[in-house]
Design an enzyme around this catalytic site. Sequence first.
Site, PDB file in Angstrom:
ATOM      1  N   HIS A 221      -9.532   2.404  -8.432  1.00  0.00           N
ATOM      2  CA  HIS A 221      -8.944   3.710  -8.096  1.00  0.00           C
ATOM      3  C   HIS A 221      -8.435   4.475  -9.308  1.00  0.00           C
ATOM      4  O   HIS A 221      -8.101   5.643  -9.208  1.00  0.00           O
ATOM      5  CB  HIS A 221      -7.789   3.548  -7.093  1.00  0.00           C
ATOM      6  CG  HIS A 221      -6.544   2.988  -7.707  1.00  0.00           C
ATOM      7  ND1 HIS A 221      -6.351   1.650  -7.870  1.00  0.00           N
ATOM      8  CD2 HIS A 221      -5.451   3.594  -8.216  1.00  0.00           C
ATOM      9  CE1 HIS A 221      -5.186   1.438  -8.451  1.00  0.00           C
ATOM     10  NE2 HIS A 221      -4.626   2.605  -8.679  1.00  0.00           N
TER      11      HIS A 221
HETATM   12  C1  UD1 Z   1      -1.056   6.294  -7.480  1.00  0.00           C
HETATM   13  C2  UD1 Z   1      -0.314   5.914  -8.764  1.00  0.00           C
HETATM   14  C3  UD1 Z   1      -0.908   4.629  -9.315  1.00  0.00           C
HETATM   15  C4  UD1 Z   1      -0.977   3.533  -8.281  1.00  0.00           C
HETATM   16  C5  UD1 Z   1      -1.750   4.058  -7.070  1.00  0.00           C
HETATM   17  C6  UD1 Z   1      -1.874   3.022  -5.973  1.00  0.00           C
HETATM   18  C7  UD1 Z   1       0.521   7.858 -10.026  1.00  0.00           C
HETATM   19  C8  UD1 Z   1       0.373   8.645 -11.271  1.00  0.00           C
HETATM   20  N1  UD1 Z   1      -0.429   6.930  -9.783  1.00  0.00           N
HETATM   21  O1  UD1 Z   1      -2.394   6.609  -7.879  1.00  0.00           O
HETATM   22  O2  UD1 Z   1      -0.109   4.196 -10.398  1.00  0.00           O
HETATM   23  O3  UD1 Z   1      -1.638   2.420  -8.823  1.00  0.00           O
HETATM   24  O4  UD1 Z   1      -1.066   5.216  -6.582  1.00  0.00           O
HETATM   25  O5  UD1 Z   1      -2.665   3.468  -4.929  1.00  0.00           O
HETATM   26  O6  UD1 Z   1       1.475   8.065  -9.309  1.00  0.00           O
HETATM   27  N2  UD1 Z   1      -5.188  10.547  -1.825  1.00  0.00           N
HETATM   28  C9  UD1 Z   1      -5.525  10.600  -0.501  1.00  0.00           C
HETATM   29  N3  UD1 Z   1      -4.637  10.103   0.419  1.00  0.00           N
HETATM   30  C10 UD1 Z   1      -3.448   9.582   0.056  1.00  0.00           C
HETATM   31  C11 UD1 Z   1      -3.107   9.567  -1.299  1.00  0.00           C
HETATM   32  C12 UD1 Z   1      -3.984  10.036  -2.235  1.00  0.00           C
HETATM   33  O7  UD1 Z   1      -6.593  11.053  -0.118  1.00  0.00           O
HETATM   34  O8  UD1 Z   1      -2.701   9.117   0.934  1.00  0.00           O
HETATM   35  C13 UD1 Z   1      -6.173  11.039  -2.823  1.00  0.00           C
HETATM   36  C14 UD1 Z   1      -6.038  12.501  -3.129  1.00  0.00           C
HETATM   37  O9  UD1 Z   1      -7.327  12.970  -3.403  1.00  0.00           O
HETATM   38  C15 UD1 Z   1      -5.218  12.526  -4.403  1.00  0.00           C
HETATM   39  C16 UD1 Z   1      -5.739  11.273  -5.109  1.00  0.00           C
HETATM   40  O10 UD1 Z   1      -5.998  10.355  -4.049  1.00  0.00           O
HETATM   41  O11 UD1 Z   1      -5.381  13.684  -5.135  1.00  0.00           O
HETATM   42  C17 UD1 Z   1      -4.747  10.693  -6.068  1.00  0.00           C
HETATM   43  O12 UD1 Z   1      -3.560  10.283  -5.378  1.00  0.00           O
HETATM   44  P1  UD1 Z   1      -2.191  10.048  -6.163  1.00  0.00           P
HETATM   45  O13 UD1 Z   1      -1.167   9.505  -5.272  1.00  0.00           O
HETATM   46  O14 UD1 Z   1      -1.854  11.241  -6.964  1.00  0.00           O
HETATM   47  O15 UD1 Z   1      -2.559   8.909  -7.199  1.00  0.00           O
HETATM   48  P2  UD1 Z   1      -3.284   7.541  -6.928  1.00  0.00           P
HETATM   49  O16 UD1 Z   1      -4.629   7.620  -7.541  1.00  0.00           O
HETATM   50  O17 UD1 Z   1      -3.201   7.061  -5.529  1.00  0.00           O
END
Ligand code: UD1
Length: 368
Positions: free
Chosen positions: A217
């Site tokens: 991820h």
């Molecule tokens: C976040 C953490 C990371 C952790 C990971 C675990 C930061 C900078 N990163 O990364 O350290 O290892 O969580 O999962 O905080 N999205 C969805 N649904 C959700 C959440 C996210 O579709 O419920 C998608 C969206 O497209 C979003 C992307 O994932 O833009 C990134 O989500 P985000 O929470 O910003 O970071 P993670 O990659 O999940």
Amino acid sequence: MVVLDAGEKLKSIRDVLMRIVSVVGARPQFVKLAAMHLALSKRAYHSIIHTGQHYDPMLSDIFFSNLDIPHPDVNLSVGSGSHASQTASIITALEPELERLDPTWLVVYGDTNSTIAASLVGAKMGLKVAHLEAGLRSFNRAMPEEVNRVLTDHASDLCLAPSATAMDNLGREGLLDRSVMVGDVMVDVLYNTLNKLEISLNKSERLEGRYLVATIHRQENTEEEHTLRAVFATLDTMPLPVRLFTHPRLRNRIGRFSINTREYPNVEFLDPAAYPALIREVANAAGVLTDSGGLQKEAFLLRTPCVTLRAETEWPETIQLGWNRLAEPKAEGLADFLLGNQERNHDTNPYGNGTAAHLAVEAILAAT
Ligand code: UD1
């Protein structure tokens, strides 16, 4: 005699006990919260604020129900966004909630945007801030998580470190006088879960499944199409079938790059797994390929060999003890490392014995 109704009773308990608020928002934080809630709620009035960074039920709700964590008292519902806008939304929405709850301590977890946002609000409001999982370093400032964890440690009053390496890192940054080594709360949660699932911690007492588990991820593996395709190509050449549990960010990129997953027949693209289900998979797997911080350590604790598809790790002990290898997606010899007869240390556990949450709460109370 004065008879109190339920609301008044709760208020009087709240006034007598120390008030502690935990702020969480992303999947790995819910796991850590499970251990901390159990320990904190015995000694304090503990409230939970969910920032809403993760909102998909399989990344959020299921962790609360599977790990016996009560519903959050508040959900800020910030959702996705750029790093800056997500962090800013959390900061703005959190302040009034903390004013209302008026805690003595704010506990923040790990290294996400929810962590840095909450620690900044707490520090600016003059609350005491405890950082759980302090002192981890990848020494790669291009990682958003590295910036988050360094700044959070420096904004905190109490740094709760999971390992001796983390303590050394805190010492090098002049933070030793506010740091306590408590061990890793993820060990606590893993041990509880294995007990519930009746799975032995001892590898020789478990089935060895003829499959590999994978999760991907991280930004550095998912942002560029050629890198992501290189990861899938590697998984596809493994000598055992690969079960890939897909984070929504990965699903999203597969769609954006129009990747046809049927081009990789050795890889089974599955929905994200709930925590106990993933632990069961990893316990019985022949090996793991991941870019997750938490999963490489869970694999180590379960003595399942792991390849970490990153250039660095915050958990160097897993490498020194022979259970983990860092690799670029196209590296040679990955299957040999996972499935061959490598020399591995079976006895050492640098992350504590499953009492980290208890020690963390003691450290918080002692620092009050
Ligand atoms: C976040 C953490 C990371 C952790 C990971 C675990 C930061 C900078 N990163 O990364 O350290 O290892 O969580 O999962 O905080 N999205 C969805 N649904 C959700 C959440 C996210 O579709 O419920 C998608 C969206 O497209 C979003 C992307 O994932 O833009 C990134 O989500 P985000 O929470 O910003 O970071 P993670 O990659 O999940």
